[in-house]
Design a protein around this motif. Structure first.
Motif, PDB file in Angstrom:
ATOM      1  N   GLN A 243       0.819  -1.208   0.000  1.00 40.65           N
ATOM      2  CA  GLN A 243       0.000   0.000   0.000  1.00 40.65           C
ATOM      3  C   GLN A 243       0.856   1.264   0.000  1.00 40.65           C
ATOM      4  OE1 GLN A 243      -0.181  -2.519   2.142  1.00 40.65           O
ATOM      5  NE2 GLN A 243      -2.195  -3.472   1.856  1.00 40.65           N
ATOM      6  N   GLY A 246       1.469   2.048  -3.601  1.00 46.70           N
ATOM      7  CA  GLY A 246       0.346   2.017  -4.536  1.00 46.70           C
ATOM      8  C   GLY A 246       0.184   0.690  -5.242  1.00 46.70           C
ATOM      9  N   VAL A 248      -1.075  -3.516  -5.356  1.00 41.85           N
ATOM     10  CA  VAL A 248      -2.107  -4.431  -4.867  1.00 41.85           C
ATOM     11  C   VAL A 248      -1.679  -5.859  -5.202  1.00 41.85           C
ATOM     12  CG1 VAL A 248      -4.510  -5.166  -5.059  1.00 41.85           C
ATOM     13  CG2 VAL A 248      -3.935  -2.731  -5.207  1.00 41.85           C
ATOM     14  N   THR A 349      -4.901 -10.343  -0.784  1.00 40.71           N
ATOM     15  CA  THR A 349      -4.548  -8.918  -0.749  1.00 40.71           C
ATOM     16  C   THR A 349      -4.346  -8.398   0.668  1.00 40.71           C
ATOM     17  OG1 THR A 349      -6.839  -8.145  -0.618  1.00 40.71           O
ATOM     18  CG2 THR A 349      -5.929  -8.558  -2.832  1.00 40.71           C
ATOM     19  N   ALA A 351      -6.663  -7.075   2.302  1.00 47.23           N
ATOM     20  CA  ALA A 351      -7.583  -5.943   2.466  1.00 47.23           C
ATOM     21  C   ALA A 351      -8.638  -6.209   3.527  1.00 47.23           C
ATOM     22  CB  ALA A 351      -8.246  -5.617   1.127  1.00 47.23           C
TER      23      ALA A 351
END
Length: 395
Positions: A243, A246, A248, A349, A351
């Protein structure tokens, strides 16, 4: 007979993430072209799909280690510039030259072999001279580099080769402040200056891998060569995760539970009973093992070594006991509600708070590169995020 795949696991590769990562890398190196390194079957993500996605994302070069990878890209219709750099005297150099593949020259014998192949097929071979600036691996130390440079320029004068690039590779790029980084950059600058002073009209000078692309703008030159960062993993996790740059992660590795059963306290789990249940609990079996590239070093034991993390039903658990050839076990806990067929995420990921390839690297005492590249060929790759729309150079 049609064979229907029913493998109970898959690596889901997000091509949209690949494209976005390449765009992010280009933003980090705005003065340079981007060579997406797709060696090792696209770092385990799939050679051709990844290459096409990277080109869609703005890469103008592709880089591979093995000559077979370069020829596979050409066979897939990809016409952009490709560099290959790891070959032996038995390599199909003539075929590579006829396929318009750029060749690294990292030793005197390699130049002689490339020149001979170019003469045989009547084509000019595009070569990149590799200088060993301090890695101590492939490449020519400066005195040998100077000699081969002269020989290459003589071969260029007769039309056998075109010296289009000079390149090298860092030893400590993942430690941006390491003194060798500056020292290697100085040696590289001297090699480039020597080549240009002796008459080489270089198209590209390239030194920066993923780490240097993200952390060292001074060495971007004309071309950067990101590898692991193309796949959304950080080459410098101790400095910043994906992150921060930038990026993923593009791969999610998932499987289905194939067995769920209740066991009593004191139940040994997997080979050698490295893990023994401390109370009545529920065990789940995941059908992936070291034959699929799951590190045996990711095994878990009690009380002092938890296994690599997995995500089950919104919970992060750990491998219990030794990783086997085709399977491993997860302690789902007392009263678990999971059943056979439920999804297990090994890494993705991150996330949603789930485990990442970096988490697995830490658990197995290795690097995230190894986690994704060692994934076995029998694990299906499933592509999402829209297929690539170009063939690189045929648009």
């Amino acid at each position: 007979m049609t064979v229907v795949s029913s493998y109970p696991a898959r690596a889901v590769v997000d091509l949209g993430a690949i494209r976005a990562n390449v765009r992010a890398l280009a933003d980090h190196a705005p003065t340079a072209q981007v060579m997406a390194v797709v060696k090792a079957d696209g770092y385990g993500h799939g050679l051709v799909p990844v290459a096409l996605a990277a080109l869609d994302g703005g890469a103008t070069w592709l880089g591979v280690a093995q000559t077979s990878e370069a020829l596979a890209l050409r066979a897939a219709g990809i016409r952009t510039r490709i560099l290959t750099w790891l070959y032996s005297p038995s390599a199909p150099l003539r075929e590579l030259i006829e396929a318009d593949v750029d060749l690294s020259v990292a030793a005197p014998w390699a130049l002689a072999a490339v020149v001979s192949a170019a003469r045989e097929c009547g084509r000019t071979a595009r070569i990149h001279l590799k200088v060993d600036t301090g890695l101590g691996r492939n490449g020519m130390l400066p005195p040998v580099f100077a000699e081969v440079l002269d020989d290459a320029l003589k071969a260029q004068a007769e039309g056998a080769v075109a010296v289009v690039g000079v390149w090298s590779h860092f030893a400590f790029a993942d430690e941006p402040a390491h003194p060798t980084v500056l020292a290697q950059a100085v040696v590289f600058a001297e090699a480039v200056a020597l080549a240009e002073a002796r008459g080489a009209d270089l198209e590209v000078r390239h030194l920066a891998n993923s780490a240097a692309t993200l952390t060292n703008p001074a060495v971007h030159y004309d071309l950067v060569r990101p590898g692991i960062a193309v796949y959304g993993l950080s080459p410098v996790p101790q400095v910043g995760g994906p992150q921060a740059y930038g990026l993923v992660p593009a791969m999610t590795l998932e499987a289905e539970l194939i067995s769920v059963k209740d066991v009593p306290a004191g139940q040994g789990v997997s080979y050698a009973h490295a893990y023994t249940t401390s109370h009545a609990t529920t065990l789940g079996v995941v059908p992936l093992g070291y034959a699929d590239g799951i590190p045996r070093h990711a095994s878990g034991s009690l009380p002092n070594r938890p296994g690599a993390p997995v995500r089950v039903g919104g919970r992060t658990l750990a491998i219990a006991g030794r990783v086997c050839m085709d399977q491993f076990v997860v302690d789902l806990g007392p009263g678990a509600v999971e059943v056979a067929g439920d999804r297990v995420e090994l890494f993705g990921t991150g996330a949603d708070g789930g485990p990442t390839a970096q988490d697995w690297a830490q658990a197995a005492d290795t690097i995230n590169y190894e986690i994704v590249t060692r994934l076995g060929a029998r694990v299906p790759r499933v592509y999402v995020g829209e297929p690539a729309t170009t063939r690189g150079g045929t648009r």
